[in-house]
Write a protein that holds these residues in place. Structure first.
Motif, short mmCIF file in Angstrom:
data_model
loop_
_atom_site.label_atom_id
_atom_site.label_comp_id
_atom_site.label_asym_id
_atom_site.label_seq_id
_atom_site.Cartn_x
_atom_site.Cartn_y
_atom_site.Cartn_z
N GLY A 170 -5.08 -1.65 -3.17
CA GLY A 170 -6.07 -0.59 -3.26
C GLY A 170 -7.34 -1.00 -3.97
N ASP A 171 -8.20 0.01 -4.21
CA ASP A 171 -9.45 -0.25 -4.93
C ASP A 171 -9.14 -0.42 -6.41
OD1 ASP A 171 -9.07 2.30 -6.03
OD2 ASP A 171 -10.40 3.25 -4.56
N ASP A 172 -10.19 -0.62 -7.19
CA ASP A 172 -9.99 -0.95 -8.59
C ASP A 172 -9.25 0.16 -9.33
OD1 ASP A 172 -10.42 -3.20 -10.20
OD2 ASP A 172 -11.93 -2.13 -11.38
N TRP A 173 -9.62 1.41 -9.07
CA TRP A 173 -8.94 2.52 -9.75
C TRP A 173 -7.46 2.54 -9.38
CZ3 TRP A 173 -5.85 6.64 -8.88
CH2 TRP A 173 -5.69 7.55 -9.94
N GLN A 174 -7.16 2.36 -8.10
CA GLN A 174 -5.77 2.39 -7.67
C GLN A 174 -4.97 1.22 -8.25
OE1 GLN A 174 -6.42 2.58 -3.38
NE2 GLN A 174 -5.64 4.68 -3.35
N ARG A 175 -5.59 0.05 -8.32
CA ARG A 175 -4.87 -1.10 -8.86
C ARG A 175 -4.42 -0.84 -10.29
NH1 ARG A 175 -8.60 -5.32 -9.42
NH2 ARG A 175 -6.95 -6.86 -9.56
N PHE A 176 -5.33 -0.31 -11.10
CA PHE A 176 -4.96 -0.07 -12.50
C PHE A 176 -3.99 1.10 -12.62
CE2 PHE A 176 -8.37 -2.97 -13.27
CZ PHE A 176 -8.08 -3.54 -14.50
N ASP A 189 0.85 -1.18 0.00
CA ASP A 189 0.00 0.00 0.00
C ASP A 189 0.89 1.24 0.00
OD1 ASP A 189 -1.58 2.26 1.44
OD2 ASP A 189 -3.11 0.78 0.94
N PRO A 190 0.52 2.28 -0.76
CA PRO A 190 1.39 3.46 -0.83
C PRO A 190 1.79 4.04 0.51
CG PRO A 190 -0.29 3.58 -2.53
CD PRO A 190 -0.62 2.37 -1.69
N ILE A 191 0.95 3.89 1.51
CA ILE A 191 1.29 4.46 2.82
C ILE A 191 2.51 3.79 3.43
CG2 ILE A 191 -0.15 2.95 4.27
CD1 ILE A 191 -0.97 5.48 5.82
N TYR A 192 2.81 2.56 3.00
CA TYR A 192 3.96 1.83 3.54
C TYR A 192 5.18 1.85 2.60
CZ TYR A 192 0.33 -0.02 6.60
OH TYR A 192 -0.70 -0.13 7.49
N ARG A 193 5.03 2.43 1.44
CA ARG A 193 6.12 2.35 0.45
C ARG A 193 7.37 3.12 0.88
NH1 ARG A 193 2.32 2.69 -5.01
NH2 ARG A 193 1.70 0.49 -4.93
N LYS A 194 7.19 4.13 1.71
CA LYS A 194 8.38 4.87 2.15
C LYS A 194 9.35 3.97 2.91
CE LYS A 194 6.06 6.70 6.30
NZ LYS A 194 5.64 7.96 6.98
N TYR A 195 8.83 2.89 3.49
CA TYR A 195 9.70 1.96 4.21
C TYR A 195 10.41 0.99 3.25
CZ TYR A 195 6.75 3.72 7.97
OH TYR A 195 6.08 4.55 8.85
N GLN A 196 9.93 0.94 2.03
CA GLN A 196 10.52 0.05 1.01
C GLN A 196 11.25 0.86 -0.06
OE1 GLN A 196 9.07 -2.84 3.23
NE2 GLN A 196 10.22 -3.29 1.38
N HIS A 197 11.53 2.14 0.23
CA HIS A 197 12.09 3.05 -0.75
C HIS A 197 13.34 2.47 -1.43
CE1 HIS A 197 12.00 7.12 -2.42
NE2 HIS A 197 13.31 7.23 -2.21
#
Length: 713
Positions: free
Chosen positions: A533-539, A488-496
């Protein structure tokens, strides 16, 4: 009946190791004595080249006949009576050897790289007689016979002669292209299951396993692909295809090679791909192996048609300007009874010791790379596909399993090399030789290694200590970036660092960035299925990820179905879900791939220095909180540059400042958030101007999207 010598009974019982010593014409006391073994014949005559006829004596009821020719000639025909039928036939045992002494010398030292011209089954005309020349390697066999449609599959009828260090040969007059055949072998410990020909150029459709005689002169050589298409400085965007499940027809039936030739090349070209890569086309018994457990290394699988049909598919790809790569599997083979395992009753192709000769993960056998004949078999096979079918390159499967003796083995379950190490010295030398031969004989071709470890210099020249491959699959990039994008984008900063780390080694090899078939099976889900995420976010995530891939240094590879966001995992037993293209969100992904390929191909900065550190410069690396990355790609000329900015967050960022090398207008060449792709159309109105002493762009970054900007000329 006449008293017979012991070797006559060896012929009758089908166990003679040197049939030419007894059968055929022999000079005895100024006479030419002919011996023929024709089971079920009631009468046999020999008709010499002058027309004189000699009735041969039936010296054994099984069908052994002996007699002296009237005028001492060694050229004759046999006229045999079977019941009420009389048949004129040629005696295989009157013809000269097939392999020359020079052939045997080259085979012995392993330097004949066209051994497929000698071994296997080849229609030939010898002494004015048409037939098929059969040659097979079986050095530990006590007797080898060729059996097939031409002899009622009776192993007594055509025992072969052995030459050199175990090459068995026989010319069978009257055998023709299209005949099915196998080899009947008696090994050191007794009868071996009937074996398919290791050099068969065609084979039956599974579950049948016979080899088929092919007239190679009837297989047209496909036209060549464009020159230089595999060069490091050229765009390389590869569409990876499993031929059996790309599309299907009717009641879930395969498309034939000819069907595929009409549709696949045009489709791949329309989407802008430069190459197609086929999962292994070598003949294989089990559909579920996807070709990665081959039994017929020289035969395109008969599932989809004949060798001529396969050649037509390659020609159709080349006609569209596409190069063709094949997956190639020299690392292991299955232990099916008809295959290479225990071929002559001993471990011929494989190591005898299971600690060296068996893959525990896959239940397969490992080639013995320390054996000259086996290395020659494999290297010649690589060259065969380029020679006969104009294939443009080979992607070598599972290279790591070849390089390490302890690959997937527990402690104590492997045998160290002579220096006590874990490196497979013989396999390393084989790979180097393979690459030297390929690039030496086919300089426009290339090779790629699926090598999943940090083995150094995989794609560096052999003379500099490398393995000599043209390219290496970047497995680390694939795993790291898929790990990042699945969060999820909220956690991506930890995987930068999953994004940054790949650039620390991006130019250590000539890399291909693969989103391959292995990433969409076995519970891993499809690439779309990993998006959060939801469908819009997935695509949107998927559009951003694909764009990131095309902006990243390295050549590109995408498995079929990924180009339109296949929802479910790939299933080799069914067609891709083409109906998804009726939905706008999937059609948008499809359009994006077409435009990314076009941009990549038409923008020198995105491909000319793909494998050179001079072609890349980071612009933004430290914005982990906003999930933003930016870099410049560079080509061979100063203004051949492209700025790539990726926003892996769902937020819109306005007035986002990015330094660039030039003032002036920068055109937004592609925006993955365009409405045409299913996005929200957030962007920069087509262009933005860089100003300031240190040129800088003020950008609007769309959410979960990438933008590409190029300086105006």
């Amino acid at each position: 009946m006449t008293h017979l010598p012991a070797e006559a009974y060896a012929i009758i019982e089908g166990r003679h190791s040197d049939p030419f010593h007894y059968l055929g014409p022999h000079k005895e006391n100024d006479r030419t004595v002919v011996r023929a073994f024709l089971p079920d014949a009631v009468k046999v005559e020999a008709v010499d080249d002058h027309g004189a006829t000699t009735t041969l004596e039936r010296v054994h009821q099984s069908g052994l006949f002996v007699g002296a020719l009237a005028n001492g000639s060694t050229k004759y025909q046999l006229r045999a009576k079977f019941g009420d039928h009389v048949v004129d036939l040629e005696d295989p045992y009157r013809f000269p050897p097939l392999l020359t002494d020079f052939d045997l010398y080259l085979l012995g030292e392993g330097t004949d790289q066209r051994i497929y011209d000698k071994l296997g089954a080849h229609p030939r005309v010898i002494d004015g007689i048409a037939g098929v020349a059969f040659v097979v390697l079986a050095p530990n066999a006590k007797r080898v016979s060729v059996v097939g449609d031409f002899n009622f599959w009776d192993s007594r009828r055509h025992p072969m002669r052995v030459r050199g260090v175990g090459y068995w040969e026989l010319f069978v007059p009257g055998a023709i292209a299209g005949n099915h055949y196998k080899f009947d072998i008696i090994g050191p410990h007794g009868q071996v299951p009937l074996k398919s020909d290791p050099f068969a150029f065609s084979a039956e459709v599974r579950p049948s396993t016979a080899s088929i005689v092919l007239d190679e002169t009837k297989v047209p050589r496909p036209r060549a692909a464009p020159d230089g298409i595999n060069a490091l400085g050229k765009p390389m965007s590869i569409y990876e295809v499993h031929l059996g499940s790309w599309r299907r027809k009717g009641a879930n039936e395969w498309l034939s090679y000819r069907d595929l030739a009409e549709t696949l090349p045009k489709y791949a070209k329309d989407l802008g791909f430069t190459h197609v890569e086929f999962l292994p086309v070598n003949e294989h018994p089990f559909d579920g192996s996807w070709g990665y457990q081959p039994t017929g290394m020289y035969a395109p699988t008969s599932r989809f048609g004949s060798p001529e049909d396969f050649a037509a598919l390659i020609d159709a790809c080349h006609a569209e300007g596409l190069a063709v790569l094949l997956d190639w599997v020299p690392g292991h083979f299955p232990d099916d009874p008809h295959g290479l395992g225990q071929f002559d009753g001993t471990a011929l192709y494989e190591h005898a010791n299971p600690l060296q000769g068996r893959h525990m993960d896959w239940g397969t056998l490992i080639y013995n790379y320390g054996r000259t004949e086996i290395v020659n078999f494999l290297v010649s096979n690589a060259l065969f596909w380029m020679d006969r079918y104009n294939i443009d390159g080979l992607r070598v499967d599972a290279v790591a399993s070849m390089l390490y003796l302890d690959y997937s083995r527990a402690e104590g379950a492997w045998i160290p090399n002579k220096y006590g190490g874990r490196e497979n010295i013989e396999a390393i030398e084989f790979l180097r030789r393979f690459n030297r031969e390929v690039f030496g004989k086919f300089p426009n071709a290339t090779t790629a290694a699926e090598e999943s470890t940090s083995w150094p210099q995989v794609s560096r020249p052999v003379e500099f200590g490398g393995l000599g491959f043209g390219y290496k699959w970047n497995m680390g990039w694939m795993h790291d970036t898929l790990n990042y994008i699945s969060k999820d984008p909220i956690y991506r900063k930890y995987q930068h660092n999953d994004i940054l780390f790949g650039l620390q080694y991006a130019f250590s090899e000539n890399f291909i960035l693969p989103l391959s078939h292995d990433e969409v099976v076995h519970g891993k889900r499809s690439i779309l299925g990993r998006m959060p995420g939801d469908d819009w976010q997935r695509f949107a995530n998927l559009r951003a990820y694909y764009s990131f891939m095309y902006g990243h240094p390295g050549k590109k590879l995408m498995f079929m179905g990924c180009e339109f966001a296949q929802e479910r995992e790939w299933n080799h037993d069914h067609s891709l879900d083409w109906h998804l293209l009726e939905q706008e969100k999937h059609a948008g992904i499809h359009s994006l791939i077409r435009d990314l390929n076009t941009l990549y191909r038409d923008t020198p900065a995105l491909h000319e220095l793909d494998c050179d550190p001079a072609g890349f410069e980071w612009m933004v690396t430290d914005d982990a909180n906003n999930n933003v990355f930016a870099w410049i790609r560079k080509g061979n000329t100063p203004r051949a540059q492209c700025l790539v900015v990726v926003n892996f967050s769902p937020n819109v960022y306005r007035d986002y400042r990015v330094r660039v090398p030039f003032t002036g207008k920068w055109r937004e060449a592609l925006n993955s958030d365009a409405a045409h792709y299913g996005g929200g159309n957030v962007g920069n109105s087509g262009e933005v101007t860089a100003t300031g002493l240190v040129p800088e762009l003020s950008l609007t970054l769309p959410p979960l999207a990438a933008i590409f900007l190029v300086p105006e000329a």
